[in-house]
Design a protein around this motif. Structure first.
Motif, PDB file in Angstrom:
ATOM      1  N   LYS A 140      -2.687   9.116   8.337  1.00  0.00           N
ATOM      2  CA  LYS A 140      -2.809   8.107   7.287  1.00  0.00           C
ATOM      3  C   LYS A 140      -1.686   7.074   7.305  1.00  0.00           C
ATOM      4  CE  LYS A 140      -5.392  10.907   3.955  1.00  0.00           C
ATOM      5  NZ  LYS A 140      -6.512   9.939   3.788  1.00  0.00           N
ATOM      6  N   ASP A 168      -2.663  -0.809  -4.001  1.00  0.00           N
ATOM      7  CA  ASP A 168      -3.482   0.243  -3.396  1.00  0.00           C
ATOM      8  C   ASP A 168      -2.620   1.484  -3.185  1.00  0.00           C
ATOM      9  OD1 ASP A 168      -5.695  -1.401  -3.306  1.00  0.00           O
ATOM     10  OD2 ASP A 168      -5.305  -2.080  -1.253  1.00  0.00           O
ATOM     11  N   HIS A 169      -3.201   2.637  -3.495  1.00  0.00           N
ATOM     12  CA  HIS A 169      -2.383   3.845  -3.405  1.00  0.00           C
ATOM     13  C   HIS A 169      -3.244   5.084  -3.175  1.00  0.00           C
ATOM     14  CE1 HIS A 169      -3.650   3.574  -7.623  1.00  0.00           C
ATOM     15  NE2 HIS A 169      -3.536   4.902  -7.668  1.00  0.00           N
ATOM     16  N   GLU A 170      -2.570   6.126  -2.707  1.00  0.00           N
ATOM     17  CA  GLU A 170      -3.237   7.413  -2.464  1.00  0.00           C
ATOM     18  C   GLU A 170      -2.221   8.530  -2.630  1.00  0.00           C
ATOM     19  OE1 GLU A 170      -5.553   9.748   1.174  1.00  0.00           O
ATOM     20  OE2 GLU A 170      -5.631   7.550   1.096  1.00  0.00           O
ATOM     21  N   VAL A 171      -2.720   9.720  -2.983  1.00  0.00           N
ATOM     22  CA  VAL A 171      -1.872  10.900  -3.128  1.00  0.00           C
ATOM     23  C   VAL A 171      -2.342  11.978  -2.163  1.00  0.00           C
ATOM     24  CG1 VAL A 171      -1.123  12.769  -4.662  1.00  0.00           C
ATOM     25  CG2 VAL A 171      -1.357  10.433  -5.553  1.00  0.00           C
ATOM     26  N   ILE A 172      -1.410  12.527  -1.398  1.00  0.00           N
ATOM     27  CA  ILE A 172      -1.682  13.701  -0.571  1.00  0.00           C
ATOM     28  C   ILE A 172      -0.965  14.877  -1.226  1.00  0.00           C
ATOM     29  CG2 ILE A 172      -1.328  14.835   1.653  1.00  0.00           C
ATOM     30  CD1 ILE A 172      -1.531  12.175   3.008  1.00  0.00           C
ATOM     31  N   ARG A 176       0.840   6.998  -9.954  1.00  0.00           N
ATOM     32  CA  ARG A 176      -0.501   6.431 -10.093  1.00  0.00           C
ATOM     33  C   ARG A 176      -0.533   5.302 -11.123  1.00  0.00           C
ATOM     34  NH1 ARG A 176      -3.124  12.380  -9.738  1.00  0.00           N
ATOM     35  NH2 ARG A 176      -4.005  12.270  -7.633  1.00  0.00           N
ATOM     36  N   LYS A 225       0.855  -1.191   0.000  1.00  0.00           N
ATOM     37  CA  LYS A 225       0.000   0.000   0.000  1.00  0.00           C
ATOM     38  C   LYS A 225       0.892   1.242   0.000  1.00  0.00           C
ATOM     39  CE  LYS A 225      -3.972  -2.053   2.383  1.00  0.00           C
ATOM     40  NZ  LYS A 225      -4.927  -1.918   3.515  1.00  0.00           N
ATOM     41  N   LEU A 239       1.738   5.457  -0.517  1.00  0.00           N
ATOM     42  CA  LEU A 239       1.309   6.849  -0.416  1.00  0.00           C
ATOM     43  C   LEU A 239       2.319   7.722  -1.140  1.00  0.00           C
ATOM     44  CD1 LEU A 239      -0.554   9.029   0.959  1.00  0.00           C
ATOM     45  CD2 LEU A 239       1.087   9.033   2.855  1.00  0.00           C
ATOM     46  N   THR A 292       3.822  12.353 -10.132  1.00  0.00           N
ATOM     47  CA  THR A 292       2.558  11.848  -9.585  1.00  0.00           C
ATOM     48  C   THR A 292       1.844  10.983 -10.605  1.00  0.00           C
ATOM     49  OG1 THR A 292       2.375  13.851  -8.233  1.00  0.00           O
ATOM     50  CG2 THR A 292       0.388  12.533  -8.499  1.00  0.00           C
ATOM     51  N   ASP A 339      -2.025   3.263   7.416  1.00  0.00           N
ATOM     52  CA  ASP A 339      -2.671   2.592   6.285  1.00  0.00           C
ATOM     53  C   ASP A 339      -1.687   2.215   5.181  1.00  0.00           C
ATOM     54  OD1 ASP A 339      -5.127   2.988   7.544  1.00  0.00           O
ATOM     55  OD2 ASP A 339      -5.455   4.907   6.537  1.00  0.00           O
ATOM     56  N   CYS A 348       1.355   2.151  -9.932  1.00  0.00           N
ATOM     57  CA  CYS A 348       0.569   1.427  -8.915  1.00  0.00           C
ATOM     58  C   CYS A 348      -0.576   0.657  -9.568  1.00  0.00           C
ATOM     59  CB  CYS A 348       0.021   2.404  -7.873  1.00  0.00           C
ATOM     60  SG  CYS A 348       1.243   3.018  -6.703  1.00  0.00           S
TER      61      CYS A 348
END
Length: 328
Positions: free
Chosen positions: A231, A204-208, A195, A173, A175, A191, A234, A198
């Motif tokens: 976060k 699973d991934h997320e961007v802040i 994305r 996972k 970030l 970025t 996670d 991934c």
């Protein structure tokens, strides 16, 4: 003493001495040495003001950076200035602090000082304002228009390498702490690469999204505390937009008993002087060749000034590489 005296002393033509002084055309090493020795022996110093008047040039370049205190930009400025000096140009350094008003005032100041060209590393002012400038402009990490060349490291490949390394290191996972995505900047390609990489590997991934308000280490530390900390449980891997963010994240993890790299793996971006100076930890990061970038920025804008061939100058994208450290 004048240029004719130098030519007589060195046993060369006045044209040859002029080429040495202006760093134009091919001059053999031995000939250059003879001219430089002759200038030293007769204590000749070229009159920069006279040269400037003769050619309608100031021999001054401007560079606008977000913050010269930031390790990347301080190192970049050094290499821009070294290369400019080799071509007998001086450099005016302006800190915009990513404030529109300051950037606008600096543009006006550079116009008034009749700079020959501008290296733009700050990205607050609207691109239309740059298009109004009468002198050559080269940008770092931003596309303005076709006749404004840019210099950048390969941002997409950098993001791809960082993400693939985290996945290959066992992360499930991920970030990404990005820069300000609301601006159309080339670093946003990092970025995009994060994305897409991934998704390619079903991770699973997320961007802040970070902001451009401040580039200081204290700001990044506060940002980790306020925006990222909730976060962290996670994710088992983080790709940071720069090395100051990565180091701030490492310190937060150490303070909160999160083991790096056992529980959390971290990859930064830049590998500037601050990163190279760090003893603990040795950050895993993506290296931008800042010395080469600075040299290309300087030579590109000087070529634009001296050839007047603004449409024939090419963009430059330089390679990046992974520096394996102790955080992955």
């Amino acid at each position: 003493m004048n240029i004719k005296d130098v030519a007589i002393r060195a046993g060369v033509s006045v044209t040859t001495v002029s080429r040495v002084l202006n760093n134009r055309g091919y001059i053999g090493k031995e000939t250059r040495k003879k001219v430089e020795k002759a200038m030293e022996e007769i204590n000749y110093s070229p009159n920069q003001i006279a040269r400037a008047l003769q050619k309608s040039q100031s021999y001054i370049l401007g560079i606008i950076v977000p913050d010269s205190n930031h390790p990347f930009f301080s190192e970049l400025i050094k290499h821009v200035e070294i290369t400019a000096n080799e071509h007998n140009y001086k450099v005016l350094i302006c800190n915009s602090l990513d404030q529109l008003e300051k950037e606008t005032k600096y543009i006006s100041m550079l116009k008034e000082n009749r700079v020959d060209g501008l290296i733009m590393c700050s990205h607050t002012l609207d691109v239309e304002e740059y298009k109004k400038l009468s002198f050559p402009v080269v940008t770092f990490d931003r596309i303005i228009a076709n006749h404004f060349p840019y210099v950048a490291a390969d941002n997409y490949r950098g993001g791809e390498i960082a993400t693939e390394h985290l996945i290959e290191s066992g992360c499930k996972k991920l970030l990404h702490i990005s820069g300000p995505l609301k601006l159309d900047l080339l670093p946003n390609r990092r970025t995009d690469a994060f994305r897409l990489t991934c998704m390619k590997h079903n991770i699973d991934h997320e961007v802040i999204e970070g902001t451009q308000d401040n580039l200081t280490f204290d700001y990044f530390s506060d940002f980790i505390e306020s925006e990222v900390s909730v976060k962290l449980t996670d994710f088992d891997g983080v790709f940071c937009s720069n090395d100051l963010v990565a180091y701030a994240l490492y310190l937060y993890a150490a303070k909160n008993n999160i083991k790096v790299p056992e529980q959390l793996k971290i990859v930064g971006y830049d590998f500037h002087s601050f990163t190279r100076m760090l003893q603990t930890p040795k950050l895993t990061t993506i290296a931008q060749p800042v010395s080469r970038i600075g040299k290309i920025l300087s030579t590109t804008v000087i070529n634009m000034v001296e050839t007047k061939e603004l449409d024939s100058i090419n963009n430059s994208v330089v390679d990046v590489e992974l520096i394996k450290g102790e955080t992955t």
